[in-house]
Design an enzyme around this catalytic site. Structure first.
Site, short mmCIF file in Angstrom:
data_model
loop_
_atom_site.label_atom_id
_atom_site.label_comp_id
_atom_site.label_asym_id
_atom_site.label_seq_id
_atom_site.Cartn_x
_atom_site.Cartn_y
_atom_site.Cartn_z
N HIS A 98 0.84 -1.21 0.00
CA HIS A 98 0.00 0.00 0.00
C HIS A 98 0.87 1.26 0.00
CE1 HIS A 98 -3.92 2.04 1.04
NE2 HIS A 98 -3.04 3.02 1.17
N HIS A 144 1.43 5.46 -1.98
CA HIS A 144 0.93 6.57 -2.83
C HIS A 144 2.11 7.21 -3.54
CE1 HIS A 144 -3.23 6.64 -1.25
NE2 HIS A 144 -2.63 6.06 -0.23
N GLN A 197 -9.60 9.55 -4.89
CA GLN A 197 -9.28 10.18 -3.59
C GLN A 197 -10.43 11.00 -3.01
OE1 GLN A 197 -5.89 10.83 -1.49
NE2 GLN A 197 -7.80 10.98 -0.34
N HIS A 206 -9.31 1.81 0.03
CA HIS A 206 -9.18 2.46 1.32
C HIS A 206 -10.54 2.27 1.99
CE1 HIS A 206 -5.72 4.32 -0.52
NE2 HIS A 206 -5.42 4.95 0.59
N GLU A 228 -11.04 4.22 6.96
CA GLU A 228 -9.88 4.87 7.57
C GLU A 228 -10.41 6.00 8.44
OE1 GLU A 228 -6.93 6.49 4.90
OE2 GLU A 228 -5.49 6.81 6.52
N ASP A 233 2.45 3.22 2.91
CA ASP A 233 1.40 4.21 2.66
C ASP A 233 1.98 5.55 2.19
OD1 ASP A 233 -1.13 5.29 2.42
OD2 ASP A 233 -1.59 5.31 4.55
N TRP A 268 0.68 13.79 4.09
CA TRP A 268 0.18 13.09 5.27
C TRP A 268 1.28 12.71 6.25
CZ3 TRP A 268 -1.47 12.30 0.26
CH2 TRP A 268 -2.81 12.63 0.00
FE FE2 Z 1 -3.42 5.10 1.53
#
Ligand code: FE2
Length: 423
Positions: free
Chosen positions: A57, A59, A152, A210, A213, A309, A315
């Site tokens: 996982h 991005h 997203q 996802h 979350e 991730d 993030w």
């Molecule tokens: Fe993610």
């Protein structure tokens, strides 16, 4: 004459003194004490030879963008999503591809040779999709990059997202993504899961959403994901990523949910570094950890992997493509400190992740691709403890990265002869 012979290796299953013979990019034989002529010889000196790390996982469209155009002040998931929205209009194909290629360099150096990356499809030009498809082609000789079409801003909530997602799949994106907890209502979230799973079933694709979350224990889209998986015959092809709401659900409901997940053949991905950082942000004290119920899912027979991730993006400001760091954090957050638990955490960044990606020819067995990493550690537990140096990384039998062994030189009064140690 073999192309490569690795001798005196310890394998993750504990076998020692093992030889791995390589011919034409594949493992020809794994056996104890084999000696045979080879163009390249590698004496593992009893260290751990592992199949490569796999990140289930990630991005890659956002990675290495930290600080662009500003830093996430609150540190929350929602500000990160808003910040990514500010960055999107500033993206260029070239800059995005360059960041991704740089990250792939980091990955290979760390023995990370397969990555499942979500790519945002909410922009109608599909700029990030096109850039990462180019990167995927470019890195293919040394790294498997699998792309997930990720809406997203919500497949239903963001205008045109579903259509963009279909176009991304037409262009060659591999996996159908989703984000049901970000849709406008629970009902719309469930509808998005249904529609996205139908798209995957029609096209014969894998699914990785996802899912939940959130710290909201009533975020239960994983239930719908498991149901749709069974309804559409997608068992073994669907993954729920994050599943952080499960941390906060009541045990009574979870006692029904986990068997349902196992029955549906849905896999799970936890992202320990990010979950422990982003979840519990609305709590005062005690603060929840927010990671999903990893040991309980594993005990029920669910395949669970750990993902990185985020690395240096809206993030998360840290990270280094080191899946041993991910396993280290996962082990702590899940309190998987038994010997068996620690080995399971190693599996979560190697074989379990490979299983989720449906990687072909992964493993240290005859017939598999000759992809492996030699670690400066005696076993999987020590590898996690030391975040061990990747002494050598091989792809298709060819060395693609090397690092010098980590040692410290000591010069201690009253302790002559103590010159160096590892760890
Ligand atoms: Fe993610």
């Amino acid at each position: 004459m073999l192309d490569l012979l690795v001798t005196n290796a310890t394998l993750p299953d504990g076998r020692t003194g093992m030889s791995v013979a390589v011919q034409a990019g594949r493992i020809a034989e794994v056996t104890a004490g084999l000696r045979a002529p080879a163009h390249e010889l590698l004496d593992a000196q009893g260290q751990l030879l592992s199949p490569p790390f796999v990140d289930a996982h990630f991005h890659m469209d956002a990675t290495l963008s930290y600080g662009q155009p500003r830093v996430n002040a609150s540190g929350t998931l929602l500000e990160g999503i808003a910040l990514w929205g500010e960055l999107k209009p500033l993206l260029t194909h070239e800059a995005l591809a360059l960041r991704a290629l740089t990250y792939c360099d980091w990955a290979v150096a760390k023995g990370l040779l397969a990555i499942r990356s979500h790519v945002d499809v909410c922009d109608a030009s599909l700029l990030a999709v096109r850039a990462l498809l180019d990167v995927k082609k470019q890195v293919a000789p040394y790294l498997d990059l699998q792309l997930v079409a990720f809406p997203q801003d919500g497949a239903l909530r963001s205008p045109g997202a579903l259509d963009n997602l279909r176009r991304a799949l037409d262009l060659g994106v591999d996996v159908v993504g989703g984000i049901p907890h970000f849709e406008r209502t629970m009902a719309e979230g469930a509808a998005s899961v249904r529609q996205l799973c139908e798209i995957a079933a029609e096209r014969g694709l894998l699914v990785d959403m996802h899912c939940d979350e959130s710290d909201d224990p009533l975020s239960r889209h994983i239930e719908t994901l498991a149901l749709e998986t069974q309804r559409l015959g997608l068992q073994g092809r669907v993954t729920g990523s994050h599943l952080t709401s499960m941390h906060s659900m009541d045990n009574d409901y979870v006692s029904k949910l986990i068997p349902l997940i196992a029955e549906s053949g849905v896999s799970a991905v936890a992202n320990p570094l990010i979950n422990i950082t982003l979840q519990g942000r609305h709590d005062s004290y005690p603060k929840r950890r927010g990671m999903t119920r990893v040991p309980e899912l594993m005990a029920a027979g669910v395949t669970v992997a750990f993902g990185h991730d985020c690395v240096m993006d809206p993030w998360y400001s840290l990270g280094s493509a080191d899946l041993l760091e991910v396993a280290h954090m996962g082990l702590h957050v899940a309190q998987m400190t038994s010997q068996a638990g620690m080995r399971q955490c190693f599996d979560a960044v190697t074989v379990n992740a490979a299983h989720i990606l449906h990687l072909d020819g992964y493993g240290l067995e005859a017939g598999c691709h000759a992809d492996f990493v030699l670690l400066q550690a005696r076993d999987a537990v020590e590898a996690i403890r030391l975040r061990a140096t990747r002494l050598a990384v091989y792809r298709r039998g060819r060395r693609v990265a090397s690092s010098p062994a980590a040692t410290a030189t000591l010069n201690l009064p009253g302790r002559p002869g103590r010159t160096a140690f590892q760890g």
